[in-house]
Design a protein around this motif. Structure first.
Motif, PDB file in Angstrom:
ATOM      1  N   SER A   1     -43.588 -34.123 -25.255  1.00 45.45           N
ATOM      2  CA  SER A   1     -42.346 -34.456 -25.973  1.00 45.45           C
ATOM      3  C   SER A   1     -42.377 -35.888 -26.497  1.00 45.45           C
ATOM      4  CB  SER A   1     -41.127 -34.255 -25.068  1.00 45.45           C
ATOM      5  OG  SER A   1     -41.050 -32.908 -24.645  1.00 45.45           O
TER       6      SER A   1
ATOM      7  N   ILE B   1     -36.068 -34.087 -25.705  1.00 45.03           N
ATOM      8  CA  ILE B   1     -35.696 -34.960 -24.604  1.00 45.03           C
ATOM      9  C   ILE B   1     -36.919 -35.217 -23.751  1.00 45.03           C
ATOM     10  CG2 ILE B   1     -33.283 -34.307 -24.579  1.00 45.03           C
ATOM     11  CD1 ILE B   1     -33.876 -32.704 -22.039  1.00 45.03           C
TER      12      ILE B   1
ATOM     13  N   THR C   1     -38.429 -29.704 -20.812  1.00 46.14           N
ATOM     14  CA  THR C   1     -38.365 -28.960 -22.067  1.00 46.14           C
ATOM     15  C   THR C   1     -38.373 -27.466 -21.775  1.00 46.14           C
ATOM     16  OG1 THR C   1     -39.709 -30.720 -22.990  1.00 46.14           O
ATOM     17  CG2 THR C   1     -39.404 -28.785 -24.350  1.00 46.14           C
TER      18      THR C   1
ATOM     19  N   ASP D   1     -42.628 -28.426 -30.160  1.00 43.37           N
ATOM     20  CA  ASP D   1     -42.809 -28.933 -28.798  1.00 43.37           C
ATOM     21  C   ASP D   1     -42.483 -27.755 -27.884  1.00 43.37           C
ATOM     22  OD1 ASP D   1     -42.996 -30.471 -26.536  1.00 43.37           O
ATOM     23  OD2 ASP D   1     -41.038 -31.402 -26.786  1.00 43.37           O
TER      24      ASP D   1
HETATM   25 MG    MG Z   1     -41.433 -31.902 -22.751  1.00 48.93          MG
END
Ligand code: MG
Ligand code: GDP
Length: 296
Positions: free
Chosen positions: A22, A35, A43, A62
């Protein structure tokens, strides 16, 4: 007259939890979309971010970290990983200095069979001891078929330009997939809930972050202020007490931190109200997962 070529394609960022996926995506997209916290499995959803120029559009995804599914929520998270192998033009496989392929051998096999070009990104080299990068590189190149190894530090934004260059060298010729004015396919509500969830991850220990889900019940954008009403769902009454804290102190702290972050993200004043509710064992229940938007 030469018509300038336009490139567009899907670049999927995959790897084990906590390796810096991320962090890297946010640098590549140039906005704080995903985040990022120090706990793994922050995530949960797949998040798309776009990088546009006149001549190209890169659609980054992501993904949640890869792991062996232990419960229903994790099964759902893993399905994102499978999907991300199917639609990728380029895979960024991210590892840090410490991870091995234990538990994800089946995913590695799929990647190797997929025929999708892989850029092997070794992150966190700011922490490398002498010889460690060479060791890690040798380990992963013996496991994953990759076109190139790119050592980076996402944390220090070191060598991340190199990734962009290598992506552009491989991106197919194609018109843009998304409106170039858009940054992401996710709604403002989604980002609001992710930001609040990030603060929960930062403020509580043990199982609390993993047992929590944030639902935005109301999101109103007015001229100078955004008003947000969020419900934090937990799995048990005891967890509700911990979230709220002594005389409401813990929840208040989360609320203040989340509001500040929301104001930075949206560039507006934010009025945030938070409530806590118990949704018994939501992580194990398919219907409840669906309600929270985990729809494979
Ligand atoms: Mg992540
Ligand atoms: P993800 O689970 O793979 O998405 O990982 P995150 O991006 O959430 O990052 C996990 C943790 O690693 C966070 O605490 C990051 O600050 C940290 N991190 C990410 N990149 C680097 C890096 O290049 N160097 C160091 N030292 N830490 C990093």
């Amino acid at each position: 007259m030469d018509i300038p070529k336009h490139q567009a394609g899907f670049v999927n960022i995959i790897g084990k939890p906590n390796v810096g996926k991320s962090t890297l995506m946010n640098i590549l997209v140039g906005e704080r979309l995903s985040i990022i916290t120090s706990k793994s499995q922050t995530t949960r959803h797949r998040i798309i971010g776009l990088t546009n120029s006149d001549n190209y559009q890169i659609v980054f995804s992501d993904t949640p970290g890869m792991l062996k599914p232990q419960y229903e929520l994790q099964k759902n998270m893993m399905s994102f990983v499978n999907i991300s192998l199917e639609d990728a033009d380029i895979i960024l496989f991210v590892t840090d200095l410490y991870e091995t392929d234990a538990d994800i051998e089946h995913v590695i096999e799929k990647i190797n069979e997929s025929g999708v070009p892989v850029l092997l990104v070794v992150n966190k080299i700011d922490l490398a001891k002498p010889g460690q990068l060479e060791e890690v590189t040798a380990y992963w190149t013996s496991r994953i078929k990759s076109e190139l190894v790119i050592p980076i530090s996402a944390g220090e934004k070191f060598n991340t330009d190199k990734i962009m260059q290598e992506i552009l060298d491989r991106l197919p010729e194609h018109p843009a997939f998304y409106d170039k004015a858009e940054l992401s396919d996710r709604s403002e509500r989604f980002f609001a809930s992710e930001i609040i969830r990030e603060k929960i991850f930062e403020n509580y220990k043990k199982e609390i972050p993993y047992s929590s889900e944030v639902s935005i019940e109301d999101f109103k954008v007015k001229k100078n202020i955004i008003s947000v009403r969020a419900i934090i769902y937990v799995e048990r009454d005891s967890q509700k007490g911990i979230i709220i804290g002594d005389k409401g102190a813990a929840l208040k702290k989360v609320g203040i931190q989340a509001r500040e972050e929301l104001e930075k993200f949206f560039g507006k004043k934010v009025f945030l109200e938070t409530f806590v509710k118990v949704e018994q064992d939501w992580r194990k229940n398919k219907l409840k997962l669906k309600k929270f938007g985990y729809d494979p």
